[in-house]
Design an enzyme around this catalytic site. Structure first.
Site, PDB file in Angstrom:
ATOM      1  N   GLY A 201     -19.969  13.422  93.568  1.00 30.93           N
ATOM      2  CA  GLY A 201     -20.552  14.237  92.507  1.00 30.93           C
ATOM      3  C   GLY A 201     -20.441  15.727  92.721  1.00 30.93           C
ATOM      4  O   GLY A 201     -21.336  16.481  92.351  1.00 30.93           O
TER       5      GLY A 201
ATOM      6  N   ILE B  62     -12.953   3.179  82.785  1.00 33.73           N
ATOM      7  CA  ILE B  62     -12.370   3.453  81.473  1.00 33.73           C
ATOM      8  C   ILE B  62     -13.346   2.913  80.433  1.00 33.73           C
ATOM      9  O   ILE B  62     -13.765   1.752  80.523  1.00 33.73           O
ATOM     10  CB  ILE B  62     -10.993   2.776  81.348  1.00 33.73           C
ATOM     11  CG1 ILE B  62     -10.034   3.392  82.379  1.00 33.73           C
ATOM     12  CG2 ILE B  62     -10.446   2.945  79.934  1.00 33.73           C
ATOM     13  CD1 ILE B  62      -8.690   2.703  82.485  1.00 33.73           C
TER      14      ILE B  62
ATOM     15  N   ASN C  68     -14.693  15.112  79.916  1.00 37.92           N
ATOM     16  CA  ASN C  68     -14.281  14.599  81.225  1.00 37.92           C
ATOM     17  C   ASN C  68     -13.444  15.647  81.925  1.00 37.92           C
ATOM     18  O   ASN C  68     -12.784  16.464  81.277  1.00 37.92           O
ATOM     19  CB  ASN C  68     -13.443  13.322  81.035  1.00 37.92           C
ATOM     20  CG  ASN C  68     -12.962  12.748  82.372  1.00 37.92           C
ATOM     21  OD1 ASN C  68     -13.739  12.588  83.314  1.00 37.92           O
ATOM     22  ND2 ASN C  68     -11.664  12.467  82.450  1.00 37.92           N
TER      23      ASN C  68
ATOM     24  N   HIS D 209     -10.270  16.042  84.522  1.00 37.14           N
ATOM     25  CA  HIS D 209      -9.160  15.257  85.053  1.00 37.14           C
ATOM     26  C   HIS D 209      -8.324  16.170  85.943  1.00 37.14           C
ATOM     27  O   HIS D 209      -7.984  17.291  85.526  1.00 37.14           O
ATOM     28  CB  HIS D 209      -8.307  14.696  83.905  1.00 37.14           C
ATOM     29  CG  HIS D 209      -7.140  13.898  84.370  1.00 37.14           C
ATOM     30  ND1 HIS D 209      -7.254  12.607  84.818  1.00 37.14           N
ATOM     31  CD2 HIS D 209      -5.825  14.224  84.491  1.00 37.14           C
ATOM     32  CE1 HIS D 209      -6.055  12.163  85.181  1.00 37.14           C
ATOM     33  NE2 HIS D 209      -5.173  13.125  85.000  1.00 37.14           N
TER      34      HIS D 209
ATOM     35  N   ASP E 242      -7.390   9.764  79.044  1.00 33.04           N
ATOM     36  CA  ASP E 242      -6.896  11.121  79.369  1.00 33.04           C
ATOM     37  C   ASP E 242      -6.056  11.721  78.247  1.00 33.04           C
ATOM     38  O   ASP E 242      -5.083  12.442  78.501  1.00 33.04           O
ATOM     39  CB  ASP E 242      -6.055  11.066  80.668  1.00 33.04           C
ATOM     40  CG  ASP E 242      -6.877  10.562  81.848  1.00 33.04           C
ATOM     41  OD1 ASP E 242      -6.273   9.930  82.746  1.00 33.04           O
ATOM     42  OD2 ASP E 242      -8.107  10.757  81.846  1.00 33.04           O
TER      43      ASP E 242
HETATM   44  C1  GRF Z   1     -12.263  14.735  91.518  1.00 35.71           C
HETATM   45  O1  GRF Z   1     -10.989  14.813  92.091  1.00 35.71           O
HETATM   46  C2  GRF Z   1     -12.139  14.858  90.023  1.00 35.71           C
HETATM   47  O2  GRF Z   1     -10.936  15.470  89.657  1.00 35.71           O
HETATM   48  C3  GRF Z   1     -12.112  13.452  89.535  1.00 35.71           C
HETATM   49  O3  GRF Z   1     -12.928  12.731  90.435  1.00 35.71           O
HETATM   50  C4  GRF Z   1     -12.840  13.336  91.733  1.00 35.71           C
HETATM   51  C5  GRF Z   1     -14.176  13.348  92.382  1.00 35.71           C
HETATM   52  O4  GRF Z   1     -14.992  14.255  91.701  1.00 35.71           O
HETATM   53  N1  GRF Z   1     -12.588  13.408  88.192  1.00 35.71           N
HETATM   54  P1  GRF Z   1     -16.521  14.544  92.155  1.00 35.71           P
HETATM   55  O5  GRF Z   1     -16.465  15.264  93.484  1.00 35.71           O
HETATM   56  O6  GRF Z   1     -17.221  13.200  92.307  1.00 35.71           O
HETATM   57  O7  GRF Z   1     -17.082  15.386  91.063  1.00 35.71           O
END
Ligand code: GRF
Length: 192
Positions: A11, A92, A107, A109, A145
């Site tokens: 997170g 998804i 989101n 990506h 996406d």
């Molecule tokens: C990150 O690489 C992000 O790009 C993808 O999930 C990965 C983990 O994100 N969406 P986070 O550290 O849990 O926010």
């Protein structure tokens, strides 16, 4: 605007949104975090910030994706959520849930969409020898996406980059653009 962040792991993007939302003039407040994975690191971060942290364990729902999503939707409704942010949320979503949140679900990506949809974006970019890579905040639609882009951040791919070194460089940009993108849609778009 009342915001829920959906996570599956550490997170770090959620933490960046929480940090940004501290600002008095920020047009959104993070009021709920939901994880589909029990014990996800981000849940502790949310609790430490006094934010409701809920686990909707996906396992009991098996392959019934809509049943899982109805459980998630119940929490979103209960917390009177206006905007949903997916942040490292590794599922998804079906058209059912996406349909409830048109223009209100975003989101992040780790690529410059439309390039590199899907997984393993950094390894694929390196394998292709591209010199520019980055991250994209986009609206969530039923197609993976593929929703309208809200904001992108670009990084250089440097010789000798590994997926890990590139991912770390991209993650920094993610933490910059996600709070900016949420600010944009929390103010600019008339939420219907
Ligand atoms: C990150 O690489 C992000 O790009 C993808 O999930 C990965 C983990 O994100 N969406 P986070 O550290 O849990 O926010």
């Amino acid at each position: 605007k009342r915001v829920a962040v959906l996570i599956s792991g550490r997170g770090s993007n959620m933490a960046a949104l929480i940090e940004a939302a501290r600002a008095a003039d920020y047009p959104a407040e993070i009021v709920l975090v939901i994880s589909n994975i029990p014990g996800a690191g981000g849940l502790a971060t949310a609790e430490a910030n006094g934010i409701a942290a809920v686990t909707v364990d996906q396992k009991p729902f098996g392959r019934d994706r809509e049943a899982f999503e109805r459980a998630v939707q119940a929490h979103l409704v209960e917390h009177r959520i206006d905007i949903v942010c997916l942040a490292g949320f590794m599922r998804i979503l079906t058209p059912w849930l996406v349909g409830q949140w048109e223009w209100r679900m975003i989101n992040i990506h780790p690529s410059l969409l439309p390039a590199y949809k899907g997984l393993d974006t950094h390894a694929r970019a390196i394998a292709d020898g591209v010199t520019k890579h980055g991250a994209t905040v986009h609206f969530v639609t039923a197609e993976l996406d593929a929703g309208d882009v809200i904001l992108q951040g670009e990084v250089d791919v440097v010789p000798g980059d590994t997926p890990e070194t590139l991912a770390a460089r991209v993650l920094k940009v993610e933490h910059e653009i996600y709070p900016q993108a949420l600010r944009m849609i929390a103010t600019e778009y008339k939420l219907i």
